[in-house]
Design a protein around this motif. Structure first.
Motif, PDB file in Angstrom:
ATOM      1  N   UNK A  79       0.806  -1.225   0.000  1.00  0.00           N
ATOM      2  CA  UNK A  79       0.000   0.000   0.000  1.00  0.00           C
ATOM      3  C   UNK A  79       0.838   1.274   0.000  1.00  0.00           C
ATOM      4  N   UNK A  80       2.146   1.136   0.012  1.00  0.00           N
ATOM      5  CA  UNK A  80       2.984   2.327   0.199  1.00  0.00           C
ATOM      6  C   UNK A  80       2.846   3.327  -0.949  1.00  0.00           C
ATOM      7  N   UNK A  81       2.588   2.837  -2.148  1.00  0.00           N
ATOM      8  CA  UNK A  81       2.351   3.743  -3.274  1.00  0.00           C
ATOM      9  C   UNK A  81       1.130   4.622  -2.993  1.00  0.00           C
ATOM     10  N   UNK A  82       0.091   4.021  -2.457  1.00  0.00           N
ATOM     11  CA  UNK A  82      -1.138   4.758  -2.156  1.00  0.00           C
ATOM     12  C   UNK A  82      -0.945   5.692  -0.961  1.00  0.00           C
ATOM     13  N   UNK A  83      -0.108   5.277  -0.022  1.00  0.00           N
ATOM     14  CA  UNK A  83       0.209   6.143   1.121  1.00  0.00           C
ATOM     15  C   UNK A  83       0.929   7.396   0.642  1.00  0.00           C
ATOM     16  N   UNK A  84       1.880   7.218  -0.271  1.00  0.00           N
ATOM     17  CA  UNK A  84       2.617   8.360  -0.811  1.00  0.00           C
ATOM     18  C   UNK A  84       1.673   9.300  -1.563  1.00  0.00           C
ATOM     19  N   UNK A  85       0.792   8.724  -2.378  1.00  0.00           N
ATOM     20  CA  UNK A  85      -0.169   9.547  -3.127  1.00  0.00           C
ATOM     21  C   UNK A  85      -1.120  10.258  -2.172  1.00  0.00           C
ATOM     22  N   UNK A  86      -1.528   9.590  -1.113  1.00  0.00           N
ATOM     23  CA  UNK A  86      -2.410  10.218  -0.117  1.00  0.00           C
ATOM     24  C   UNK A  86      -1.702  11.358   0.601  1.00  0.00           C
ATOM     25  N   UNK A  87      -0.424  11.172   0.903  1.00  0.00           N
ATOM     26  CA  UNK A  87       0.352  12.244   1.545  1.00  0.00           C
ATOM     27  C   UNK A  87       0.381  13.473   0.638  1.00  0.00           C
ATOM     28  N   UNK A  88       0.668  13.244  -0.647  1.00  0.00           N
ATOM     29  CA  UNK A  88       0.723  14.355  -1.606  1.00  0.00           C
ATOM     30  C   UNK A  88      -0.610  15.093  -1.617  1.00  0.00           C
ATOM     31  N   UNK A  89      -1.702  14.354  -1.665  1.00  0.00           N
ATOM     32  CA  UNK A  89      -3.037  14.960  -1.688  1.00  0.00           C
ATOM     33  C   UNK A  89      -3.314  15.740  -0.399  1.00  0.00           C
ATOM     34  N   UNK A  90      -3.021  15.133   0.747  1.00  0.00           N
ATOM     35  CA  UNK A  90      -3.265  15.803   2.031  1.00  0.00           C
ATOM     36  C   UNK A  90      -2.411  17.057   2.181  1.00  0.00           C
ATOM     37  N   UNK A  91      -1.161  16.979   1.746  1.00  0.00           N
ATOM     38  CA  UNK A  91      -0.278  18.141   1.820  1.00  0.00           C
ATOM     39  C   UNK A  91      -0.832  19.279   0.968  1.00  0.00           C
ATOM     40  N   UNK A  92      -1.268  18.950  -0.239  1.00  0.00           N
ATOM     41  CA  UNK A  92      -1.826  19.980  -1.125  1.00  0.00           C
ATOM     42  C   UNK A  92      -3.070  20.612  -0.519  1.00  0.00           C
ATOM     43  N   UNK A  93      -3.908  19.798   0.113  1.00  0.00           N
ATOM     44  CA  UNK A  93      -5.098  20.354   0.763  1.00  0.00           C
ATOM     45  C   UNK A  93      -4.706  21.279   1.912  1.00  0.00           C
ATOM     46  N   UNK A  94      -3.764  20.835   2.724  1.00  0.00           N
ATOM     47  CA  UNK A  94      -3.327  21.619   3.879  1.00  0.00           C
ATOM     48  C   UNK A  94      -2.723  22.948   3.458  1.00  0.00           C
ATOM     49  N   UNK A  95      -1.955  22.959   2.382  1.00  0.00           N
ATOM     50  CA  UNK A  95      -1.263  24.160   1.926  1.00  0.00           C
ATOM     51  C   UNK A  95      -2.024  24.912   0.835  1.00  0.00           C
ATOM     52  N   UNK A  96      -3.235  24.453   0.520  1.00  0.00           N
ATOM     53  CA  UNK A  96      -4.067  25.068  -0.526  1.00  0.00           C
ATOM     54  C   UNK A  96      -3.302  25.177  -1.850  1.00  0.00           C
ATOM     55  N   UNK A  97      -2.775  24.038  -2.282  1.00  0.00           N
ATOM     56  CA  UNK A  97      -2.032  23.966  -3.540  1.00  0.00           C
ATOM     57  C   UNK A  97      -2.932  23.333  -4.597  1.00  0.00           C
ATOM     58  N   UNK A  98      -3.045  24.001  -5.717  1.00  0.00           N
ATOM     59  CA  UNK A  98      -3.851  23.521  -6.832  1.00  0.00           C
ATOM     60  C   UNK A  98      -2.920  23.170  -7.983  1.00  0.00           C
ATOM     61  N   UNK A  99      -3.191  22.069  -8.624  1.00  0.00           N
ATOM     62  CA  UNK A  99      -2.398  21.684  -9.799  1.00  0.00           C
ATOM     63  C   UNK A  99      -3.022  22.327 -11.021  1.00  0.00           C
ATOM     64  N   UNK A 100      -2.186  22.916 -11.836  1.00  0.00           N
ATOM     65  CA  UNK A 100      -2.642  23.532 -13.071  1.00  0.00           C
ATOM     66  C   UNK A 100      -1.824  23.037 -14.241  1.00  0.00           C
ATOM     67  N   UNK A 101      -2.426  23.054 -15.406  1.00  0.00           N
ATOM     68  CA  UNK A 101      -1.725  22.602 -16.600  1.00  0.00           C
ATOM     69  C   UNK A 101      -2.084  23.531 -17.758  1.00  0.00           C
ATOM     70  N   UNK A 102      -1.055  23.969 -18.458  1.00  0.00           N
ATOM     71  CA  UNK A 102      -1.226  24.817 -19.628  1.00  0.00           C
ATOM     72  C   UNK A 102      -0.668  24.067 -20.828  1.00  0.00           C
ATOM     73  N   UNK A 103      -1.524  23.820 -21.799  1.00  0.00           N
ATOM     74  CA  UNK A 103      -1.115  23.140 -23.021  1.00  0.00           C
ATOM     75  C   UNK A 103      -1.167  24.144 -24.159  1.00  0.00           C
ATOM     76  N   UNK A 104      -0.068  24.255 -24.895  1.00  0.00           N
ATOM     77  CA  UNK A 104       0.007  25.178 -26.026  1.00  0.00           C
ATOM     78  C   UNK A 104       0.574  24.443 -27.237  1.00  0.00           C
ATOM     79  N   UNK A 105       0.378  25.042 -28.403  1.00  0.00           N
ATOM     80  CA  UNK A 105       0.893  24.440 -29.639  1.00  0.00           C
ATOM     81  C   UNK A 105       2.402  24.639 -29.763  1.00  0.00           C
TER      82      UNK A 105
END
Length: 179
Positions: free
Chosen positions: A90-116
């Motif tokens: 389960x450690x892969x899922x634990x790491x992903x959960x940590x990333x998600x929880x950290x982003x929530x705690x720090x109010x971090x949003x992922x953004x992506x810009x795609x250009x030609x």
């Protein structure tokens, strides 16, 4: 018990320990490395799940996945605890959960810009600032070049998607002509 519930519990405990030690950002970076290691090296999961592999070797592999010699003592201890509790599957899922929880705690949003074509750092910064002003948070911005969109851009963050690409406009015109 559910993998998601267990993963989040472990991730919460790690985040609390990291926050108490004031190293949550460093742990965040190492958990991102672990998540990316699992994505980039699919055999890692099978190797870690292999019951014939010793816990010591699994420890070394997982420490390598988070940066090798740069692995923080807290992260090393966390990996050791997970292995001791036979939760390595389960450690892969634990790491992903940590990333998600950290982003929530720090109010971090992922953004992506795609250009030609590639955009200048100034344009990327303007797009980041626009998203940050709308979300009242910090944006981790990723840029991608996709010549298939012909021109314009596609901006994605949170649940929002703005497609101002030439390809999308041409498809809209084509759909209208078919009616």
């Amino acid at each position: 018990m559910d993998i998601g519930v267990i993963s989040v519990r472990y991730a919460r405990a790690l985040l609390k320990s990291a926050t108490d030690a004031n190293i949550e950002e460093s742990v965040y970076q190492q958990m991102q490395l672990m998540v990316n290691s699992y994505i980039e090296v699919p055999a890692l999961r099978q190797t870690i799940d292999n019951p014939m592999l010793s816990k010591d070797k699994k420890q070394v592999l997982l420490e390598t996945a988070v940066g090798g010699e740069q692995a923080l003592p807290l992260v090393k201890d966390f990996i050791a605890m997970v292995l001791k509790e036979d939760r390595e599957n389960m450690i892969q899922f634990m790491a992903a959960s940590y990333v998600t929880l950290y982003r929530q705690q720090k109010n971090i949003i992922r953004g992506k810009l795609t250009t030609a074509v590639g955009v200048s750092p100034e344009m990327e910064q303007k797009m980041r600032q626009m998203v940050e002003s709308k979300t009242q948070g910090t944006v981790e911005f990723e840029t991608e070049v996709d010549p298939d969109i012909i021109g314009g851009f596609i901006l994605e963050y949170d649940t929002y998607r703005m497609d101002a690409s030439v390809k999308a406009k041409l498809n809209t015109i084509l759909t209208a002509l078919k009616r």
